[in-house]
Motif scaffolding. Sequence first.
Motif, mmCIF file in Angstrom:
data_model
loop_
_atom_site.group_PDB
_atom_site.id
_atom_site.type_symbol
_atom_site.label_atom_id
_atom_site.label_comp_id
_atom_site.label_asym_id
_atom_site.label_seq_id
_atom_site.Cartn_x
_atom_site.Cartn_y
_atom_site.Cartn_z
ATOM 1 N N PRO A 112 0.720 -1.164 -0.096
ATOM 2 C CA PRO A 112 -0.037 0.000 -0.195
ATOM 3 C C PRO A 112 1.041 1.221 0.059
ATOM 4 O O PRO A 112 1.821 1.252 0.720
ATOM 5 N N GLY B 47 0.529 5.853 0.229
ATOM 6 C CA GLY B 47 -0.264 6.879 0.393
ATOM 7 C C GLY B 47 0.412 7.908 -0.529
ATOM 8 O O GLY B 47 0.580 7.954 -1.856
ATOM 9 N N ALA B 48 1.041 9.189 0.152
ATOM 10 C CA ALA B 48 1.834 10.008 -0.630
ATOM 11 C C ALA B 48 3.296 9.688 -0.695
ATOM 12 O O ALA B 48 4.123 10.356 -1.170
ATOM 13 N N ASN B 49 3.724 8.515 -0.182
ATOM 14 C CA ASN B 49 5.157 8.103 -0.482
ATOM 15 C C ASN B 49 6.104 9.016 0.147
ATOM 16 O O ASN B 49 6.978 9.241 -0.343
ATOM 17 N N THR B 50 5.719 9.642 1.388
ATOM 18 C CA THR B 50 6.557 10.286 2.107
ATOM 19 C C THR B 50 7.235 9.909 3.291
ATOM 20 O O THR B 50 8.158 10.348 4.046
ATOM 21 N N GLY B 51 6.708 8.436 3.447
ATOM 22 C CA GLY B 51 7.411 7.828 4.639
ATOM 23 C C GLY B 51 8.876 7.546 4.722
ATOM 24 O O GLY B 51 9.479 7.707 3.485
ATOM 25 N N THR C 165 -0.681 11.548 3.259
ATOM 26 C CA THR C 165 -2.165 11.322 3.236
ATOM 27 C C THR C 165 -2.749 10.756 4.243
ATOM 28 O O THR C 165 -1.942 10.456 5.343
ATOM 29 N N THR D 141 1.219 4.796 9.569
ATOM 30 C CA THR D 141 2.528 5.199 10.285
ATOM 31 C C THR D 141 2.405 5.772 11.774
ATOM 32 O O THR D 141 3.351 5.975 12.165
ATOM 33 N N THR E 83 1.736 8.919 12.688
ATOM 34 C CA THR E 83 2.515 9.973 12.473
ATOM 35 C C THR E 83 2.691 10.798 13.847
ATOM 36 O O THR E 83 1.632 10.858 14.625
ATOM 37 N N GLY E 84 3.858 11.454 14.270
ATOM 38 C CA GLY E 84 4.149 12.087 15.484
ATOM 39 C C GLY E 84 3.898 13.589 15.181
ATOM 40 O O GLY E 84 2.940 14.161 15.030
ATOM 41 N N ILE F 231 -6.070 1.017 4.804
ATOM 42 C CA ILE F 231 -7.116 2.111 5.420
ATOM 43 C C ILE F 231 -7.447 2.823 4.134
ATOM 44 O O ILE F 231 -7.023 3.550 3.517
HETATM 45 C C1 LIG Z 1 10.723 15.996 5.152
HETATM 46 C C2 LIG Z 1 9.922 15.039 5.951
HETATM 47 C C3 LIG Z 1 9.625 15.172 7.302
HETATM 48 C C4 LIG Z 1 8.971 14.243 7.904
HETATM 49 N N1 LIG Z 1 8.531 14.674 9.309
HETATM 50 C C5 LIG Z 1 7.754 13.661 10.061
HETATM 51 C C6 LIG Z 1 7.498 13.936 11.571
HETATM 52 O O1 LIG Z 1 7.910 14.934 12.143
HETATM 53 N N2 LIG Z 1 6.929 12.753 12.140
HETATM 54 C C7 LIG Z 1 6.447 11.927 11.647
HETATM 55 O O2 LIG Z 1 6.087 10.967 12.201
HETATM 56 N N3 LIG Z 1 6.895 11.557 10.335
HETATM 57 C C8 LIG Z 1 7.643 12.325 9.391
HETATM 58 N N4 LIG Z 1 7.629 12.047 8.215
HETATM 59 C C9 LIG Z 1 7.514 10.717 7.575
HETATM 60 C C10 LIG Z 1 6.316 10.653 6.718
HETATM 61 O O3 LIG Z 1 5.544 11.947 6.523
HETATM 62 C C11 LIG Z 1 5.081 10.054 7.609
HETATM 63 O O4 LIG Z 1 5.292 8.772 8.146
HETATM 64 C C12 LIG Z 1 3.764 9.986 6.914
HETATM 65 O O5 LIG Z 1 2.696 9.711 7.819
HETATM 66 C C13 LIG Z 1 3.461 8.787 5.621
HETATM 67 O O6 LIG Z 1 2.335 9.142 5.048
HETATM 68 P P1 LIG Z 1 2.217 8.777 3.569
HETATM 69 O O7 LIG Z 1 0.749 9.157 3.029
HETATM 70 O O8 LIG Z 1 3.233 9.409 2.839
HETATM 71 O O9 LIG Z 1 2.547 7.400 3.596
HETATM 72 P P2 LIG Z 1 3.421 6.411 2.537
HETATM 73 O O10 LIG Z 1 4.902 6.961 2.834
HETATM 74 O O11 LIG Z 1 3.110 6.187 1.202
HETATM 75 O O12 LIG Z 1 3.323 5.049 3.286
HETATM 76 C C14 LIG Z 1 3.842 4.886 4.667
HETATM 77 C C15 LIG Z 1 3.675 3.562 5.019
HETATM 78 O O13 LIG Z 1 2.257 3.389 5.434
HETATM 79 C C16 LIG Z 1 1.633 2.324 4.521
HETATM 80 N N5 LIG Z 1 0.366 2.981 4.192
HETATM 81 C C17 LIG Z 1 0.151 4.076 3.249
HETATM 82 N N6 LIG Z 1 -1.098 4.316 3.078
HETATM 83 C C18 LIG Z 1 -1.691 3.432 3.389
HETATM 84 C C19 LIG Z 1 -3.022 3.062 3.600
HETATM 85 N N7 LIG Z 1 -4.013 3.732 3.239
HETATM 86 N N8 LIG Z 1 -3.279 1.840 4.236
HETATM 87 C C20 LIG Z 1 -2.418 1.143 4.868
HETATM 88 N N9 LIG Z 1 -1.388 1.174 4.736
HETATM 89 C C21 LIG Z 1 -0.703 2.535 4.200
HETATM 90 C C22 LIG Z 1 2.675 2.037 3.395
HETATM 91 O O14 LIG Z 1 2.503 0.803 2.886
HETATM 92 C C23 LIG Z 1 3.869 2.274 4.261
HETATM 93 O O15 LIG Z 1 4.401 1.356 5.143
HETATM 94 C C24 LIG Z 1 8.544 13.218 7.405
HETATM 95 C C25 LIG Z 1 8.862 12.719 6.045
HETATM 96 C C26 LIG Z 1 9.626 13.840 5.374
HETATM 97 C C27 LIG Z 1 9.832 13.471 3.875
#
Ligand SMILES: Cc1cc2nc3c(=O)[nH]c(=O)nc-3n(C[C@H](O)[C@H](O)[C@H](O)COP(=O)(O)OP(=O)(O)OC[C@H]3O[C@@H](n4cnc5c(N)ncnc54)[C@H](O)[C@@H]3O)c2cc1C
Length: 475
Positions: free
Chosen positions: A68, A70-74, A139, A146, A148-149, A207
């Motif tokens: 899965p 989302g925005a691929n920022t993980g 997203t 994840t 997120t904090g 999700i």
């Molecule tokens: C510059 C920068 C700063 C950041 N700062 C923080 C911070 O301060 N605190 C923090 O906690 N994180 C931080 N992050 C990390 C990141 O942004 C978080 O983890 C974010 O919540 C990931 O969301 P995403 O939609 O990009 O998920 P993705 O990166 O696409 O996916 C992350 C994980 O979640 C799973 N996933 C995604 N969407 C779903 C779904 N719908 N259902 C089930 N599983 C799913 C994926 O398989 C993967 O394992 C930062 C990242 C960057 C690039």
Amino acid sequence: MLDQVHQDALAALVGPGGLITDPADRAAYETPARYAGGTAAAVMRPATTTQVSAVVGYCVRHGLRFTPQGANTGLAEGSTPDASGTHLVLSLDRLTGPLEIDPGDRTATVGGGVRLSTLNAALEPHGLFLPIDLGADPTLGGMAATNTGGARFLRYGDMRRHVLGLEVVLADAAGTVLQLSHGLRKDNAAVALRQLFVGGCGAFGIITQVTVEVHHRPRQTAAALLVPRDLDAVPPLLQAFEVEAGSTLTAFEGMSRAAMTRAIDHVPSLSNPFAGGVPDYAVLVELTRTWAPREGEAPLDEMLQQIAADLLERDDGLLIDALFGPVDRMWALRHALSEGLRASGPVVGFDLSFRRRDLARFRREAVLMLEADFPDYALCDFGHVADGGVHFNLVGPADKANDPERRAALREAVLTLAVDGFGASFSGEHGLGRAFQDAYDRFTPRLVQDYSAAVAAVFGTSSASVRLGPPTEIN
Ligand SMILES: Cc1cc2nc3c(=O)[nH]c(=O)nc-3n(C[C@H](O)[C@H](O)[C@H](O)COP(=O)(O)OP(=O)(O)OC[C@H]3O[C@@H](n4cnc5c(N)ncnc54)[C@H](O)[C@@H]3O)c2cc1C
């Protein structure tokens, strides 16, 4: 490369634009925010929960592994495929509905692919926001996955504290859709299964919809840069602010001199706010109030200055300087730290979490270890110190960027000291993924791994990038 039969079947399930096979179009879904990219057999982009259920059921019935996204920022390498070219990406980026706000209830219900910025823009006219603050635009599904904090954890907590309901699709042959709670703040009528999916990194299911509690936007904000005597002074300073500022305290972020200097040197828009040179360590403190200034009540910036003045006068010397100014200017340095770091060389990053009392002692021991064994790496740490979080970043020389053995030795040394020596977490807020699989295998107790794999097996393991069981287990 995906078999033509599967390609046709999946394309039919997701409709036009819903299946990407072209390598150029796949690239954005294959490349994580950090780390090297992988190769996807194809990218599935369902636009509704029904479509998610259909493609997931199809993949499970035909033994196709997927991840899965989302925005691929993980930052844990959990959202992208590996290099094998056999895994599909299940992108939720078209799952952008619903986007429903209930201002009276202070809740929002959104599709798993809705971005944080989109939600906050929709909440703004109601004077509301989701206060999970980070330097990326993820997203809501990814944030829940994840847990997120972010920089305002101290006041508002993580996603877990905000998720009031989830809709998830399980990775079973039917693509079962589960509704987990409906936005109730109190609900003890069943086991809170949704909490398994929060922070599960996609291992337990996908999700597709999230209901979150949202908050009133602050109408007064004040911020300052504090210079503590040393790192040992940070926990008592934090306690003093917790008492004196109470619930107005929203952020307490620590920054080392090396991290601040790199930001000042590499980010052109930033100037050094410290007249007397960059200190060894600084703390960004922020106070907020949801109400406008009232007659007879000191405005928030005066209150912050008074707390700092009292601390500066105290005999214990915990605080040696404090800088005040416009809130944006105070935050600018904190916000520039990641960019400054990336621009200054190859980084070996850690997302560690400690008991607050251990932060200074760990840092001292780590510095000694680094000076002895890895003198070519510079420590540029910063973090959410109020919740024990440290982004323990080490900037190495450019010529060692591709020396996997040395990087592995460095990771092993830091993690052994942090986790074995201090009971720290190797993943404070970034979740699990391929980047941390070795740490998970090594540091997560075997019984916890076994039970986690057993739970995942009940739901049907959905992520090809997160393995919860021991290495021998195929899940
Ligand atoms: C510059 C920068 C700063 C950041 N700062 C923080 C911070 O301060 N605190 C923090 O906690 N994180 C931080 N992050 C990390 C990141 O942004 C978080 O983890 C974010 O919540 C990931 O969301 P995403 O939609 O990009 O998920 P993705 O990166 O696409 O996916 C992350 C994980 O979640 C799973 N996933 C995604 N969407 C779903 C779904 N719908 N259902 C089930 N599983 C799913 C994926 O398989 C993967 O394992 C930062 C990242 C960057 C690039």
